[in-house]
Design a protein around this motif. Structure first.
Motif, short mmCIF file in Angstrom:
data_model
loop_
_atom_site.label_atom_id
_atom_site.label_comp_id
_atom_site.label_asym_id
_atom_site.label_seq_id
_atom_site.Cartn_x
_atom_site.Cartn_y
_atom_site.Cartn_z
N VAL A 135 0.85 -1.19 -0.09
CA VAL A 135 0.05 0.03 -0.09
C VAL A 135 0.94 1.19 0.02
CG1 VAL A 135 -1.92 -1.16 1.20
CG2 VAL A 135 -0.01 -0.15 2.54
N TYR A 136 2.04 1.03 0.16
CA TYR A 136 3.06 2.50 0.25
C TYR A 136 3.98 2.38 -0.75
CZ TYR A 136 6.38 5.84 1.62
OH TYR A 136 7.44 6.90 1.63
N THR A 137 4.02 3.40 -1.56
CA THR A 137 4.94 3.31 -2.78
C THR A 137 5.79 4.70 -2.57
OG1 THR A 137 3.26 2.36 -4.17
CG2 THR A 137 5.28 3.35 -5.10
N LYS A 138 7.08 4.43 -2.44
CA LYS A 138 8.10 5.65 -2.44
C LYS A 138 8.09 6.48 -3.50
CE LYS A 138 12.79 6.65 -0.57
NZ LYS A 138 14.05 6.11 -0.03
N PRO A 139 7.78 7.77 -3.33
CA PRO A 139 7.85 8.64 -4.37
C PRO A 139 9.14 9.03 -5.13
CG PRO A 139 7.16 9.93 -2.62
CD PRO A 139 7.43 8.49 -2.21
N CYS A 140 9.25 9.53 -6.10
CA CYS A 140 10.97 9.86 -6.65
C CYS A 140 11.25 11.02 -6.11
CB CYS A 140 10.70 10.11 -8.07
SG CYS A 140 12.36 10.45 -9.13
N GLN A 141 12.80 10.97 -5.34
CA GLN A 141 13.11 12.24 -4.65
C GLN A 141 14.21 12.40 -5.19
OE1 GLN A 141 13.11 10.42 -0.63
NE2 GLN A 141 10.90 11.14 -0.33
N ILE A 176 9.37 9.61 -13.20
CA ILE A 176 8.33 9.41 -14.54
C ILE A 176 7.04 10.05 -13.86
CG2 ILE A 176 6.76 7.77 -15.90
CD1 ILE A 176 8.97 5.64 -15.19
N SER A 177 6.71 11.18 -14.54
CA SER A 177 5.80 12.23 -14.10
C SER A 177 4.25 11.75 -14.57
CB SER A 177 5.94 13.55 -14.49
OG SER A 177 7.40 14.08 -14.12
N PRO A 178 3.16 12.21 -13.90
CA PRO A 178 2.03 11.76 -14.65
C PRO A 178 1.16 12.77 -15.71
CG PRO A 178 1.82 12.95 -12.46
CD PRO A 178 3.34 12.85 -12.65
N THR A 211 4.61 10.71 -8.72
CA THR A 211 5.94 10.59 -9.64
C THR A 211 6.54 9.52 -9.30
OG1 THR A 211 6.01 12.94 -9.72
CG2 THR A 211 7.93 11.66 -10.27
N PHE A 212 6.76 8.48 -10.34
CA PHE A 212 7.34 7.29 -9.81
C PHE A 212 9.14 7.43 -10.19
CE2 PHE A 212 3.06 5.61 -11.19
CZ PHE A 212 3.12 4.53 -10.03
N ASP A 213 9.77 6.59 -9.48
CA ASP A 213 11.00 6.38 -9.65
C ASP A 213 11.31 5.24 -10.63
OD1 ASP A 213 13.90 6.08 -9.53
OD2 ASP A 213 14.14 6.45 -7.36
N ARG A 214 12.07 5.75 -11.56
CA ARG A 214 12.02 4.63 -12.62
C ARG A 214 13.09 3.49 -12.31
NH1 ARG A 214 13.99 6.40 -18.61
NH2 ARG A 214 16.09 6.21 -17.94
N GLU A 215 13.69 3.73 -11.38
CA GLU A 215 14.70 2.43 -11.19
C GLU A 215 14.02 1.68 -9.61
OE1 GLU A 215 18.44 3.81 -9.68
OE2 GLU A 215 19.08 4.55 -11.98
N ALA A 216 12.94 2.12 -9.14
CA ALA A 216 12.15 1.67 -8.11
C ALA A 216 10.80 1.28 -8.35
CB ALA A 216 12.44 2.40 -6.78
N LEU A 217 10.39 1.09 -9.74
CA LEU A 217 8.89 0.87 -10.23
C LEU A 217 8.28 -0.27 -9.42
CD1 LEU A 217 7.40 2.81 -11.98
CD2 LEU A 217 7.74 1.06 -13.81
N PRO A 218 7.37 -0.20 -8.95
CA PRO A 218 6.57 -1.64 -8.38
C PRO A 218 6.29 -2.35 -9.60
CG PRO A 218 5.62 0.53 -7.36
CD PRO A 218 6.46 0.81 -8.63
#
Length: 540
Positions: A32-38, A49-51, A186-193
């Motif tokens: 349920v928790y996804t770390k956003p791109c920082q 990766i932006s929406p 915003t997703f982190d491309r290297e930590a994509l679920p």
């Protein structure tokens, strides 16, 4: 040493249970928790990766049907929203025309597109779409008739005339539930679920990587109660289209649950079996769902401990002094009747399998209670019953006396209820009426057959003969079953029986308080609860 081994085994089981619960909580948190791109701003274009929804594009929702999942052979537009606002929920009902192939026990698919407004979805490079089935195969419900007059409902007569009832037929899913993730995440491309990855469509917009709207078709909302049987004369059927936003955490959780239900169906679970699991997730909110998980985990633990102690108690049982043998026999009969009833009602395997295992255990208890030995003479079995001693005969007298009083009340009520149902209620067969009559008697008055044991306890002024460890674990599970009675779909009579058992356990607890067990002495049944040897005083 024996007590230490038992304690250590129970402690090991509880320890494994605690580790399992903590591990599951950790896994659920990761879902349920996804770390956003920082990443730093200068690197945001390459690693984040932006929406696409953050650009506020004009969108359109289009829904098509086709007899093939790839739309080869033609497609038909059934619904569209020209100015689609992802933040506005709605529900619409449309009539969908069925192709001839679908009416002849075929399949129909839907293709849901979210694309740029004014652009055909088949030509839009920035469209996202998903395919789902609008039909599924199930055995039709057997026709129910009045066993006295032989009358049946007109719809059932028509259906029986169309096709055999033992062949799976195509059913219409009358609900289509759609969701779009509306939050600007915003997703982190290297930590994509990995679970979101297959729903993600990414494109390059200048120096930025962007992803198209996350569209999700909620198939967990497809319930058996919403299915409509399709026959050759059905030209169109209603389809309720529901749309709402969804959070990213809930989307990921729903994806995992949907995959789990699909896996169960691959292992042989029917649509009806999977529907029971869907009901747990769909009909409850996430907070209540979390509570359900903990309740189910404790139910599993208490089930195991009750089973272990009950089997251990009856395995060591040599005498039936203080135990109501008729209550044991009745419990065996009622458990088998309930199992056959659940089988006749095509109840979920979640309820059916434990009921079947319980029936086998109760048969074994009857064998122990009546001291039955099976002897084989070639292929022909013979049964030998053991004799009762004087103490057991006294218990048997109290047991028979209690059953005599109960029979004056129960037999007329059960026979009257069966006769009423035969006249006014429709059934699939005489067997179905017989099983329903038995089970209604078990559910409505069955708990009264537990009263002989209470009567024996009262006459002997003792409860030392009862398996109290197993009783307490079962008591906890009875109260847990009260919670599950509102969550898992089951016959109403089976649901009411869960609350019926609460009353009996409370009376048992009162007798436990009324007739305390002296643990320091060997009681009248040859049982000692003080395992430690008592030291003898001596003079030096």
């Amino acid at each position: 040493m024996g007590l230490f081994q038992k304690t250590s085994f129970t402690t090991l089981v509880v320890g494994v249970f605690v580790v399992y619960v903590l591990h599951t909580c950790w896994v659920m948190y990761g879902i349920v928790y996804t770390k956003p791109c920082q990443r730093p701003r200068r690197d945001a274009g390459g690693g984040c990766i932006s929406p696409y929804l953050a650009e506020k594009p004009r969108l359109q929702l289009s829904i098509y049907t086709s007899v093939k999942p790839n739309a080869n052979g033609g497609h038909s537009l059934v619904f569209k929203v020209d100015d689609f606002d992802v933040h506005s929920r709605f529900e619409r009902t449309v009539n969908v025309s069925l192709p001839k192939k679908t009416r002849n026990n075929g399949t129909l698919y839907t293709m849901v597109f979210v694309h740029q407004a004014g652009v055909s979805p088949w030509q839009d490079s920035r469209q996202v779409h998903h395919v789902a089935q609008l039909t599924t195969y199930m055995l039709p419900k057997p026709p129910e008739v009045s066993l006295i007059s032989g009358e049946e409902e007109p719809e059932q007569q028509k259906r029986v005339g169309d096709r055999a009832s033992d062949k799976p037929v195509s059913h219409w899913r009358s609900r289509l539930t759609l969701n779009v993730v509306s939050e600007d995440f915003t997703f982190d491309r290297e930590a994509l679920p990995s679970d979101v990855h297959r729903y993600l469509r990414v494109f390059q917009n200048g120096k930025k990587m962007m992803y198209l709207p996350l569209l999700f078709i909620d198939e967990l909302s497809n319930r058996v109660k919403d299915l409509m049987e399709i026959n050759s004369s059905t030209t169109e059927l209603p389809l309720t289209i529901s749309y709402d936003t969804i959070s990213l955490g809930k989307l990921r959780f729903w994806i995992h649950m949907q995959d789990a239900v699909y896996s169960l169906q691959q292992f042989g679970f029917t649509e009806k079996d999977a529907d029971e699991i869907k009901g747990i997730f769909v009909d409850t909110n996430l907070y209540f769902l979390a509570l359900t998980f903990f309740v189910a985990a404790f139910h599993l633990l208490f089930d195991f401990l009750a089973f272990k102690n009950d089997i251990s108690f009856w395995k060591k049982k040599k005498s039936m002094v203080g135990m109501s043998s008729k209550a044991v026999l009745w419990r065996c009969f009622s458990t088998i009747v309930i199992f056959l009833y659940l089988l006749d009602e095509q109840t979920s395997l979640l309820v059916l399998i434990p009921a079947g295992i319980g029936s086998v255990i109760e048969v074994w208890k009857v064998k122990k209670a009546f001291k039955i030995q099976m002897l084989w003479n070639g292929m022909k079995p013979s049964f030998l019953f053991g004799k009762l001693d004087e103490s057991e005969k006294r218990t048997e007298e109290y047991d028979t006396q209690a059953m005599k009083y109960l029979s004056y009340l129960l037999y007329p009520l059960c026979i009257g209820g069966a006769a009423y149902a035969l006249i006014y209620v429709k059934y699939k067969s005489w067997y179905s009426w017989l099983i329903n009559s038995f089970v209604n008697g078990v559910y409505a008055f069955g708990f009264l057959f537990m009263l002989p044991q209470l009567f024996v306890n009262y006459k002997l002024k003792s409860v030392a003969h009862l398996p109290w460890k197993a009783f307490m674990y079962k008591a906890f599970n009875t109260f847990i079953d009260d919670v599950f009675a509102f969550i898992i779909t089951m016959p109403t009579s089976h649901r009411l029986a869960c609350f019926r058992d609460d009353v009996v356990f409370l009376i048992y607890l009162y007798q436990r308080w009324l007739y305390p067990v002296d643990r320091s002495r060997v009681n009248e049944y040859g049982v000692s609860y003080d395992e430690k040897p008592t030291a003898k005083d001596h003079k030096d």
